[in-house]
Design a protein around this motif. Structure first.
Motif, PDB file in Angstrom:
ATOM      1  N   SER A   1      54.633  31.683  45.153  1.00 53.91           N
ATOM      2  CA  SER A   1      53.708  31.598  46.276  1.00 53.91           C
ATOM      3  C   SER A   1      52.341  31.110  45.797  1.00 53.91           C
ATOM      4  O   SER A   1      51.845  31.540  44.759  1.00 53.91           O
ATOM      5  N   PRO A   2      51.708  30.211  46.549  1.00 48.22           N
ATOM      6  CA  PRO A   2      50.368  29.749  46.176  1.00 48.22           C
ATOM      7  C   PRO A   2      49.278  30.756  46.534  1.00 48.22           C
ATOM      8  O   PRO A   2      48.103  30.534  46.228  1.00 48.22           O
ATOM      9  N   PHE A   3      49.667  31.874  47.157  1.00 45.63           N
ATOM     10  CA  PHE A   3      48.683  32.853  47.630  1.00 45.63           C
ATOM     11  C   PHE A   3      48.664  34.111  46.761  1.00 45.63           C
ATOM     12  O   PHE A   3      49.710  34.597  46.324  1.00 45.63           O
ATOM     13  N   THR A   4      47.470  34.635  46.560  1.00 49.50           N
ATOM     14  CA  THR A   4      47.322  35.924  45.896  1.00 49.50           C
ATOM     15  C   THR A   4      47.837  37.001  46.843  1.00 49.50           C
ATOM     16  O   THR A   4      47.491  36.994  48.035  1.00 49.50           O
ATOM     17  N   PRO A   5      48.670  37.948  46.367  1.00 49.55           N
ATOM     18  CA  PRO A   5      49.136  39.015  47.253  1.00 49.55           C
ATOM     19  C   PRO A   5      47.968  39.676  47.988  1.00 49.55           C
ATOM     20  O   PRO A   5      46.907  39.912  47.398  1.00 49.55           O
ATOM     21  N   ALA A   6      48.160  39.947  49.269  1.00 46.44           N
ATOM     22  CA  ALA A   6      47.064  40.452  50.098  1.00 46.44           C
ATOM     23  C   ALA A   6      46.440  41.720  49.517  1.00 46.44           C
ATOM     24  O   ALA A   6      45.204  41.865  49.500  1.00 46.44           O
ATOM     25  N   ALA A   7      47.262  42.643  49.023  1.00 45.41           N
ATOM     26  CA  ALA A   7      46.724  43.891  48.471  1.00 45.41           C
ATOM     27  C   ALA A   7      45.945  43.644  47.182  1.00 45.41           C
ATOM     28  O   ALA A   7      44.939  44.312  46.919  1.00 45.41           O
ATOM     29  N   VAL A   8      46.386  42.683  46.379  1.00 43.81           N
ATOM     30  CA  VAL A   8      45.662  42.334  45.149  1.00 43.81           C
ATOM     31  C   VAL A   8      44.323  41.711  45.516  1.00 43.81           C
ATOM     32  O   VAL A   8      43.282  42.045  44.929  1.00 43.81           O
ATOM     33  N   ARG A   9      44.340  40.817  46.485  1.00 35.94           N
ATOM     34  CA  ARG A   9      43.097  40.198  46.951  1.00 35.94           C
ATOM     35  C   ARG A   9      42.131  41.269  47.462  1.00 35.94           C
ATOM     36  O   ARG A   9      40.918  41.196  47.229  1.00 35.94           O
ATOM     37  N   ALA A  10      42.677  42.271  48.141  1.00 43.77           N
ATOM     38  CA  ALA A  10      41.852  43.360  48.657  1.00 43.77           C
ATOM     39  C   ALA A  10      41.182  44.130  47.522  1.00 43.77           C
ATOM     40  O   ALA A  10      39.989  44.456  47.595  1.00 43.77           O
ATOM     41  N   VAL A  11      41.930  44.423  46.476  1.00 45.89           N
ATOM     42  CA  VAL A  11      41.364  45.150  45.336  1.00 45.89           C
ATOM     43  C   VAL A  11      40.221  44.360  44.705  1.00 45.89           C
ATOM     44  O   VAL A  11      39.164  44.919  44.378  1.00 45.89           O
ATOM     45  N   ILE A  12      40.407  43.058  44.548  1.00 50.62           N
ATOM     46  CA  ILE A  12      39.353  42.214  43.957  1.00 50.62           C
ATOM     47  C   ILE A  12      38.104  42.233  44.846  1.00 50.62           C
ATOM     48  O   ILE A  12      36.971  42.338  44.359  1.00 50.62           O
ATOM     49  N   HIS A  13      38.319  42.125  46.166  1.00 49.57           N
ATOM     50  CA  HIS A  13      37.188  42.223  47.104  1.00 49.57           C
ATOM     51  C   HIS A  13      36.444  43.544  46.908  1.00 49.57           C
ATOM     52  O   HIS A  13      35.209  43.584  46.851  1.00 49.57           O
ATOM     53  N   ILE A  14      37.192  44.624  46.824  1.00 50.70           N
ATOM     54  CA  ILE A  14      36.599  45.965  46.760  1.00 50.70           C
ATOM     55  C   ILE A  14      35.836  46.172  45.458  1.00 50.70           C
ATOM     56  O   ILE A  14      34.727  46.723  45.458  1.00 50.70           O
ATOM     57  N   LEU A  15      36.394  45.713  44.351  1.00 51.73           N
ATOM     58  CA  LEU A  15      35.691  45.859  43.072  1.00 51.73           C
ATOM     59  C   LEU A  15      34.356  45.118  43.087  1.00 51.73           C
ATOM     60  O   LEU A  15      33.404  45.526  42.421  1.00 51.73           O
ATOM     61  N   GLY A  16      34.300  44.061  43.867  1.00 50.07           N
ATOM     62  CA  GLY A  16      33.052  43.320  43.995  1.00 50.07           C
ATOM     63  C   GLY A  16      31.964  44.107  44.707  1.00 50.07           C
ATOM     64  O   GLY A  16      30.783  43.752  44.633  1.00 50.07           O
ATOM     65  N   GLU A  17      32.349  45.181  45.394  1.00 46.70           N
ATOM     66  CA  GLU A  17      31.387  46.019  46.115  1.00 46.70           C
ATOM     67  C   GLU A  17      30.885  47.194  45.276  1.00 46.70           C
ATOM     68  O   GLU A  17      29.928  47.867  45.662  1.00 46.70           O
ATOM     69  N   ALA A  18      31.554  47.477  44.153  1.00 51.45           N
ATOM     70  CA  ALA A  18      31.121  48.574  43.291  1.00 51.45           C
ATOM     71  C   ALA A  18      29.798  48.194  42.631  1.00 51.45           C
ATOM     72  O   ALA A  18      29.634  47.061  42.169  1.00 51.45           O
ATOM     73  N   PRO A  19      28.827  49.111  42.576  1.00 53.76           N
ATOM     74  CA  PRO A  19      27.506  48.771  42.029  1.00 53.76           C
ATOM     75  C   PRO A  19      27.534  48.388  40.558  1.00 53.76           C
ATOM     76  O   PRO A  19      26.706  47.606  40.096  1.00 53.76           O
ATOM     77  N   SER A  20      28.482  48.940  39.813  1.00 54.69           N
ATOM     78  CA  SER A  20      28.604  48.585  38.393  1.00 54.69           C
ATOM     79  C   SER A  20      30.032  48.826  37.951  1.00 54.69           C
ATOM     80  O   SER A  20      30.705  49.732  38.431  1.00 54.69           O
ATOM     81  N   LEU A  21      30.484  47.983  37.043  1.00 53.84           N
ATOM     82  CA  LEU A  21      31.845  48.084  36.521  1.00 53.84           C
ATOM     83  C   LEU A  21      31.818  48.098  34.997  1.00 53.84           C
ATOM     84  O   LEU A  21      31.091  47.311  34.391  1.00 53.84           O
ATOM     85  N   GLY A  22      32.622  48.977  34.428  1.00 52.12           N
ATOM     86  CA  GLY A  22      32.819  48.918  32.988  1.00 52.12           C
ATOM     87  C   GLY A  22      33.841  47.837  32.678  1.00 52.12           C
ATOM     88  O   GLY A  22      34.237  47.062  33.552  1.00 52.12           O
ATOM     89  N   LYS A  23      34.292  47.811  31.459  1.00 53.27           N
ATOM     90  CA  LYS A  23      35.211  46.750  31.039  1.00 53.27           C
ATOM     91  C   LYS A  23      36.658  47.232  30.886  1.00 53.27           C
ATOM     92  O   LYS A  23      37.570  46.421  30.747  1.00 53.27           O
ATOM     93  N   LYS A  24      36.870  48.555  30.903  1.00 45.60           N
ATOM     94  CA  LYS A  24      38.211  49.075  30.660  1.00 45.60           C
ATOM     95  C   LYS A  24      38.834  49.540  31.968  1.00 45.60           C
ATOM     96  O   LYS A  24      38.327  50.455  32.619  1.00 45.60           O
ATOM     97  N   ALA A  25      39.935  48.885  32.349  1.00 44.50           N
ATOM     98  CA  ALA A  25      40.610  49.214  33.606  1.00 44.50           C
ATOM     99  C   ALA A  25      42.026  49.688  33.328  1.00 44.50           C
ATOM    100  O   ALA A  25      42.670  49.254  32.365  1.00 44.50           O
ATOM    101  N   ILE A  26      42.516  50.568  34.196  1.00 44.53           N
ATOM    102  CA  ILE A  26      43.900  51.002  34.111  1.00 44.53           C
ATOM    103  C   ILE A  26      44.550  50.843  35.484  1.00 44.53           C
ATOM    104  O   ILE A  26      43.925  51.121  36.509  1.00 44.53           O
ATOM    105  N   VAL A  27      45.770  50.334  35.500  1.00 45.51           N
ATOM    106  CA  VAL A  27      46.549  50.193  36.727  1.00 45.51           C
ATOM    107  C   VAL A  27      47.758  51.101  36.605  1.00 45.51           C
ATOM    108  O   VAL A  27      48.619  50.889  35.743  1.00 45.51           O
ATOM    109  N   ILE A  28      47.804  52.118  37.437  1.00 48.34           N
ATOM    110  CA  ILE A  28      48.952  53.029  37.438  1.00 48.34           C
ATOM    111  C   ILE A  28      49.937  52.522  38.467  1.00 48.34           C
ATOM    112  O   ILE A  28      49.600  52.326  39.638  1.00 48.34           O
ATOM    113  N   GLY A  29      51.173  52.280  38.027  1.00 45.71           N
ATOM    114  CA  GLY A  29      52.170  51.660  38.890  1.00 45.71           C
ATOM    115  C   GLY A  29      52.231  50.171  38.633  1.00 45.71           C
ATOM    116  O   GLY A  29      52.326  49.369  39.560  1.00 45.71           O
ATOM    117  N   SER A  30      52.155  49.798  37.355  1.00 45.82           N
ATOM    118  CA  SER A  30      52.067  48.374  36.998  1.00 45.82           C
ATOM    119  C   SER A  30      53.426  47.694  36.868  1.00 45.82           C
ATOM    120  O   SER A  30      53.489  46.497  36.636  1.00 45.82           O
TER     121      SER A  30
END
Length: 267
Positions: A126-155
């Motif tokens: 698919s040429p499209f980013t999965p809607a839920a993945v796109r949503a997560v990226i949008h949401i992280l952009g709203e966090a005031p600050s982000l560290g560099k270490k991320a964990i995805v549970i259910g990967s």
């Protein structure tokens, strides 16, 4: 420690919808999304209703194809093939999960959708980013600050692996783990960004999260995160409901509009 920011997914999605509606008005054709709804699962019917209402607000045509729970998979696939040939349809999605009798056929059903119409982004080509993945990226952009270490549970599986891939593109150090990982607690404790898509209610508790962590909960209809505990330690957290869900819906519609734009550019 500062009080956590509780992300308001409904308000954020409303802003996105407003911008998307203006974009739809500039198109030469009305975008149309077809959704296949199989069985009587209350959550699936609720999510479909939410998508229909959001589509209407944006100016998108939304058609639902309903099937009984005991439908044969061949009938579902044949319906998708008809939609694939319908030039008035620009996106096709299947409401998941499928009923128990069809669950093992999920991949077969999804792969019947032509890639350019897979606006939910659930096929590898698919040429499209999965809607839920796109949503997560949008949401992280709203966090005031982000560290560099991320964990995805259910990967495990397609969605989790796609999320890990997209996060790495943002120069994050990403660890993907299974919900049954024996060292889950220590691994979560080490993360600046905790994203849970395990589908296990209250899996992530307050004692697992470091102070000032950013926490995104994709659990539905019940959250993976024990909110009342985690909100006391996180700097930014998404609630369930009203967090990731509304943003996922508008992200799906964004993908659909992009499909129409590509179609217009190719004409």
């Amino acid at each position: 420690m500062q009080k956590a920011i509780i992300f308001d997914g409904r308000a954020f999605a409303a802003e996105k919808e407003e911008k998307l509606a203006k974009r739809v008005q500039t198109l030469k054709i009305v975008p149309k999304l077809a959704s296949l709804l199989i069985g009587e699962d209350p959550a699936s019917h609720l999510y479909t209703s939410l998508k229909r209402k959001a589509a209407k607000r944006v100016g998108i045509e939304f058609e639902v194809k309903n099937f009984n729970e005991d439908v044969e998979v061949e009938e579902v696939v044949q319906s998708i093939k008809v939609l694939n040939r319908d030039k008035s349809v620009h996106g096709i999605m299947v409401q998941l999960p499928l009923p128990a009798n069809l669950k093992s056929k999920t991949r077969f059903v999804l792969y019947s959708i032509r890639p350019e119409r897979d606006v939910d982004g659930l096929k590898r080509e698919s040429p499209f980013t999965p809607a839920a993945v796109r949503a997560v990226i949008h949401i992280l952009g709203e966090a005031p600050s982000l560290g560099k270490k991320a964990i995805v549970i259910g990967s495990k599986g397609f969605f989790g692996s796609k999320l890990v891939e997209k996060l790495k593109e943002r120069d994050l150090r990403v660890l993907g783990v299974d919900k049954e990982d024996k060292n889950l607690k220590s691994k979560v404790e080490d993360a600046d960004i905790v994203i849970s898509a395990a589908g296990v209610p209250n899996l992530i508790t307050g004692d697992m999260v470091k102070n000032e962590a950013v926490v995104v909960d994709l659990g539905a209809p019940q959250g993976d995160v024990l909110f009342d505990e985690v909100v006391k330690k996180a700097s930014f957290v998404t609630p369930v409901p009203g967090g990731v869900g509304p943003v996922t819906v508008v992200s799906l519609l964004e993908n659909l509009v992009e499909a129409v734009v590509k179609l217009q550019e190719s004409d």
